[in-house]
Design a protein around this motif. Structure first.
Motif, PDB file in Angstrom:
ATOM      1  N   ASP A  55       1.190  -0.618  -0.114  1.00  0.00           N
ATOM      2  CA  ASP A  55       0.220  -0.362   0.127  1.00  0.00           C
ATOM      3  C   ASP A  55       1.297   0.820  -0.201  1.00  0.00           C
ATOM      4  OD1 ASP A  55       0.810   0.349   2.486  1.00  0.00           O
ATOM      5  OD2 ASP A  55      -1.253  -0.536   3.394  1.00  0.00           O
ATOM      6  N   PRO A  56       0.965   1.886  -0.339  1.00  0.00           N
ATOM      7  CA  PRO A  56       1.198   3.814  -0.361  1.00  0.00           C
ATOM      8  C   PRO A  56       1.752   3.546   0.954  1.00  0.00           C
ATOM      9  CG  PRO A  56      -1.340   4.090  -1.291  1.00  0.00           C
ATOM     10  CD  PRO A  56      -1.071   2.993  -0.529  1.00  0.00           C
ATOM     11  N   GLU A  57       1.460   3.452   2.218  1.00  0.00           N
ATOM     12  CA  GLU A  57       2.106   3.864   2.979  1.00  0.00           C
ATOM     13  C   GLU A  57       3.575   3.093   3.328  1.00  0.00           C
ATOM     14  OE1 GLU A  57      -1.359   3.014   3.473  1.00  0.00           O
ATOM     15  OE2 GLU A  57      -0.784   5.025   3.544  1.00  0.00           O
ATOM     16  N   GLY A  58       3.695   1.165   2.748  1.00  0.00           N
ATOM     17  CA  GLY A  58       4.261   0.572   3.022  1.00  0.00           C
ATOM     18  C   GLY A  58       5.239   0.899   1.868  1.00  0.00           C
ATOM     19  N   VAL A  59       5.118   1.739   0.944  1.00  0.00           N
ATOM     20  CA  VAL A  59       6.021   1.906  -0.282  1.00  0.00           C
ATOM     21  C   VAL A  59       6.744   3.287   0.800  1.00  0.00           C
ATOM     22  CG1 VAL A  59       6.593   2.608  -2.298  1.00  0.00           C
ATOM     23  CG2 VAL A  59       4.959   0.956  -2.511  1.00  0.00           C
ATOM     24  N   ARG A  60       6.080   4.313   1.402  1.00  0.00           N
ATOM     25  CA  ARG A  60       6.961   5.027   1.444  1.00  0.00           C
ATOM     26  C   ARG A  60       7.534   4.983   2.485  1.00  0.00           C
ATOM     27  NH1 ARG A  60       2.223   7.204   1.833  1.00  0.00           N
ATOM     28  NH2 ARG A  60       1.511   8.526   0.357  1.00  0.00           N
ATOM     29  N   GLU A  61       7.797   4.137   3.658  1.00  0.00           N
ATOM     30  CA  GLU A  61       8.239   3.277   4.633  1.00  0.00           C
ATOM     31  C   GLU A  61       9.953   2.911   4.096  1.00  0.00           C
ATOM     32  OE1 GLU A  61       8.197  -0.228   7.397  1.00  0.00           O
ATOM     33  OE2 GLU A  61       6.683   0.547   7.430  1.00  0.00           O
ATOM     34  N   VAL A  62       8.875   2.241   2.529  1.00  0.00           N
ATOM     35  CA  VAL A  62      10.696   1.753   2.466  1.00  0.00           C
ATOM     36  C   VAL A  62      11.299   2.925   1.344  1.00  0.00           C
ATOM     37  CG1 VAL A  62      11.597   0.108   0.068  1.00  0.00           C
ATOM     38  CG2 VAL A  62       9.683  -0.317   1.667  1.00  0.00           C
ATOM     39  N   ILE A  63      11.021   4.114   0.827  1.00  0.00           N
ATOM     40  CA  ILE A  63      11.394   4.931   0.837  1.00  0.00           C
ATOM     41  C   ILE A  63      11.939   5.693   1.088  1.00  0.00           C
ATOM     42  CG2 ILE A  63      11.081   7.335  -0.542  1.00  0.00           C
ATOM     43  CD1 ILE A  63       9.096   6.057  -2.066  1.00  0.00           C
ATOM     44  N   THR A  64      11.781   6.184   2.300  1.00  0.00           N
ATOM     45  CA  THR A  64      12.368   6.567   3.387  1.00  0.00           C
ATOM     46  C   THR A  64      13.559   6.277   4.673  1.00  0.00           C
ATOM     47  OG1 THR A  64       9.855   6.548   5.357  1.00  0.00           O
ATOM     48  CG2 THR A  64      10.383   8.468   3.385  1.00  0.00           C
ATOM     49  N   ALA A  65      13.263   5.154   4.623  1.00  0.00           N
ATOM     50  CA  ALA A  65      13.430   4.590   6.135  1.00  0.00           C
ATOM     51  C   ALA A  65      15.632   4.110   5.788  1.00  0.00           C
ATOM     52  CB  ALA A  65      13.534   2.611   6.219  1.00  0.00           C
ATOM     53  N   ALA A  66      15.628   4.505   6.599  1.00  0.00           N
ATOM     54  CA  ALA A  66      17.830   4.693   6.493  1.00  0.00           C
ATOM     55  C   ALA A  66      17.932   2.979   6.254  1.00  0.00           C
ATOM     56  CB  ALA A  66      17.549   4.969   8.267  1.00  0.00           C
ATOM     57  N   GLY A  67      18.373   3.049   5.293  1.00  0.00           N
ATOM     58  CA  GLY A  67      19.608   2.430   4.994  1.00  0.00           C
ATOM     59  C   GLY A  67      18.786   1.457   4.368  1.00  0.00           C
ATOM     60  N   SER A  68      18.278   1.708   3.798  1.00  0.00           N
ATOM     61  CA  SER A  68      17.127   1.624   2.552  1.00  0.00           C
ATOM     62  C   SER A  68      17.213   2.355   1.530  1.00  0.00           C
ATOM     63  CB  SER A  68      15.688   1.315   3.384  1.00  0.00           C
ATOM     64  OG  SER A  68      14.476   0.636   2.469  1.00  0.00           O
ATOM     65  N   ARG A  69      16.583   1.390  -0.136  1.00  0.00           N
ATOM     66  CA  ARG A  69      16.366   2.009  -1.095  1.00  0.00           C
ATOM     67  C   ARG A  69      15.241   1.654  -1.511  1.00  0.00           C
ATOM     68  NH1 ARG A  69      22.488   3.220  -3.142  1.00  0.00           N
ATOM     69  NH2 ARG A  69      21.601   4.363  -4.931  1.00  0.00           N
ATOM     70  N   LEU A  70      14.537   1.785  -2.231  1.00  0.00           N
ATOM     71  CA  LEU A  70      13.680   1.440  -3.190  1.00  0.00           C
ATOM     72  C   LEU A  70      14.210   2.087  -5.060  1.00  0.00           C
ATOM     73  CD1 LEU A  70      11.436  -0.142  -3.850  1.00  0.00           C
ATOM     74  CD2 LEU A  70       9.644   1.664  -3.959  1.00  0.00           C
ATOM     75  N   VAL A  71      14.472   0.818  -5.463  1.00  0.00           N
ATOM     76  CA  VAL A  71      14.729   1.614  -6.802  1.00  0.00           C
ATOM     77  C   VAL A  71      14.027   1.230  -8.067  1.00  0.00           C
ATOM     78  CG1 VAL A  71      17.080   0.735  -9.035  1.00  0.00           C
ATOM     79  CG2 VAL A  71      16.876   0.229  -5.749  1.00  0.00           C
ATOM     80  N   VAL A  72      13.732   2.527  -9.016  1.00  0.00           N
ATOM     81  CA  VAL A  72      12.911   1.868  -9.558  1.00  0.00           C
ATOM     82  C   VAL A  72      13.595   1.885 -11.106  1.00  0.00           C
ATOM     83  CG1 VAL A  72      11.162   4.232 -11.040  1.00  0.00           C
ATOM     84  CG2 VAL A  72      11.160   4.211  -8.913  1.00  0.00           C
ATOM     85  N   VAL A  73      13.157   1.434 -11.927  1.00  0.00           N
ATOM     86  CA  VAL A  73      13.796   0.870 -13.415  1.00  0.00           C
ATOM     87  C   VAL A  73      13.085   1.571 -14.030  1.00  0.00           C
ATOM     88  CG1 VAL A  73      14.301  -0.589 -14.525  1.00  0.00           C
ATOM     89  CG2 VAL A  73      14.591  -0.612 -11.769  1.00  0.00           C
ATOM     90  N   GLU A  74      13.361   2.629 -15.338  1.00  0.00           N
ATOM     91  CA  GLU A  74      12.822   3.236 -15.934  1.00  0.00           C
ATOM     92  C   GLU A  74      13.217   2.678 -17.829  1.00  0.00           C
ATOM     93  OE1 GLU A  74      10.954   6.641 -14.181  1.00  0.00           O
ATOM     94  OE2 GLU A  74      12.989   7.102 -15.048  1.00  0.00           O
ATOM     95  N   ARG A  75      12.121   2.517 -18.821  1.00  0.00           N
ATOM     96  CA  ARG A  75      13.105   2.353 -19.974  1.00  0.00           C
ATOM     97  C   ARG A  75      12.081   3.746 -20.553  1.00  0.00           C
ATOM     98  NH1 ARG A  75      12.243  -2.465 -22.433  1.00  0.00           N
ATOM     99  NH2 ARG A  75      14.000  -3.389 -21.875  1.00  0.00           N
ATOM    100  N   GLY A  76      13.220   4.923 -21.376  1.00  0.00           N
ATOM    101  CA  GLY A  76      12.415   6.270 -22.052  1.00  0.00           C
ATOM    102  C   GLY A  76      11.342   6.728 -21.125  1.00  0.00           C
ATOM    103  N   GLY A  77      11.748   6.819 -20.164  1.00  0.00           N
ATOM    104  CA  GLY A  77      10.880   7.641 -18.601  1.00  0.00           C
ATOM    105  C   GLY A  77       9.791   6.720 -18.315  1.00  0.00           C
ATOM    106  N   GLU A  78       9.772   6.071 -18.967  1.00  0.00           N
ATOM    107  CA  GLU A  78       8.712   4.784 -18.072  1.00  0.00           C
ATOM    108  C   GLU A  78       8.401   3.699 -16.984  1.00  0.00           C
ATOM    109  OE1 GLU A  78       4.833   2.500 -19.979  1.00  0.00           O
ATOM    110  OE2 GLU A  78       6.376   3.068 -21.695  1.00  0.00           O
ATOM    111  N   LEU A  79       8.041   3.944 -16.450  1.00  0.00           N
ATOM    112  CA  LEU A  79       8.698   2.953 -15.130  1.00  0.00           C
ATOM    113  C   LEU A  79       8.057   1.809 -15.489  1.00  0.00           C
ATOM    114  CD1 LEU A  79       8.481   2.492 -12.434  1.00  0.00           C
ATOM    115  CD2 LEU A  79       6.678   3.345 -11.716  1.00  0.00           C
TER     116      LEU A  79
END
Length: 184
Positions: A55-79
């Motif tokens: 859910d949005p909260e779970g994704v936000r938690e991964v993005i903002t937690a210390a020692g954590s990264r959520l890596v986005v992969v794009e092709r031509g600017g598209e997720l």
């Protein structure tokens, strides 16, 4: 924070997710694992779990937690894909891996996991990558084994009763730890 360029810079770009990515990331992750849309790919969990994957909260938690990264992969600017990396001492944890269902099966996942391993090794100097996979996902575990991961036999219980992780369709779910040594 930008990560290093991919080996195929014209095709894929890798970057750290930010708050603006949350809605699209939730949609991507849900589409890769749950519901009828997920059946277009081979990573679906629709036959073993209903309900939500995140859910949005779970994704936000991964993005903002210390020692954590959520890596986005794009092709031509598209997720088109994402994965979580979390620094855990001498190891990194790999999770929340999602590739658009209609793009699965063509080698994209293999390239993304290799880049995730490189990022974790270069950023944190870790010697291993860890992940947990639902133990009944034989085809998925075999895919990871072909990428150098090994089964440990170490299990943790599935969080039955916590619908943030989905609604189980069977009573034998548990997570198995898979491990891969990382080298420079």
């Amino acid at each position: 924070m930008e990560t290093a360029p991919s080996r195929h810079p014209a095709e894929l770009t890798f970057r750290d997710a930010d708050e603006a990515d949350v809605p699209a990331l939730v949609g991507l992750i849900e589409s890769a694992y749950r519901g009828d849309a997920s059946r277009a790919g081979w990573t679906t969990e629709a036959d073993i779990l209903g309900g939500q994957r995140t859910d949005p909260e779970g994704v936000r938690e991964v993005i903002t937690a210390a020692g954590s990264r959520l890596v986005v992969v794009e092709r031509g600017g598209e997720l088109i894909a994402c994965c979580q990396l979390e620094h855990r001492g001498d190891a990194a944890y790999f999770g929340m891996f999602a590739v658009r269902p209609q793009m699965q099966g063509g080698g994209l996942g293999r390239r993304i996991i290799a880049e995730a391993e490189r990022i974790a090794h270069d950023a944190w100097g870790v010697g291993e990558m860890h992940m947990t996979v639902i133990s009944v996902r034989d085809e998925l575990i075999a895919w990871y084994e072909r990428r150098g991961y090994r089964r440990t036999g170490r299990m943790t219980p599935f969080p039955y009763g916590d619908e943030r992780f989905g609604v189980p369709q069977r009573d034998d779910l548990q997570f198995e730890l898979l491990v891969k040594p990382l080298t420079a």
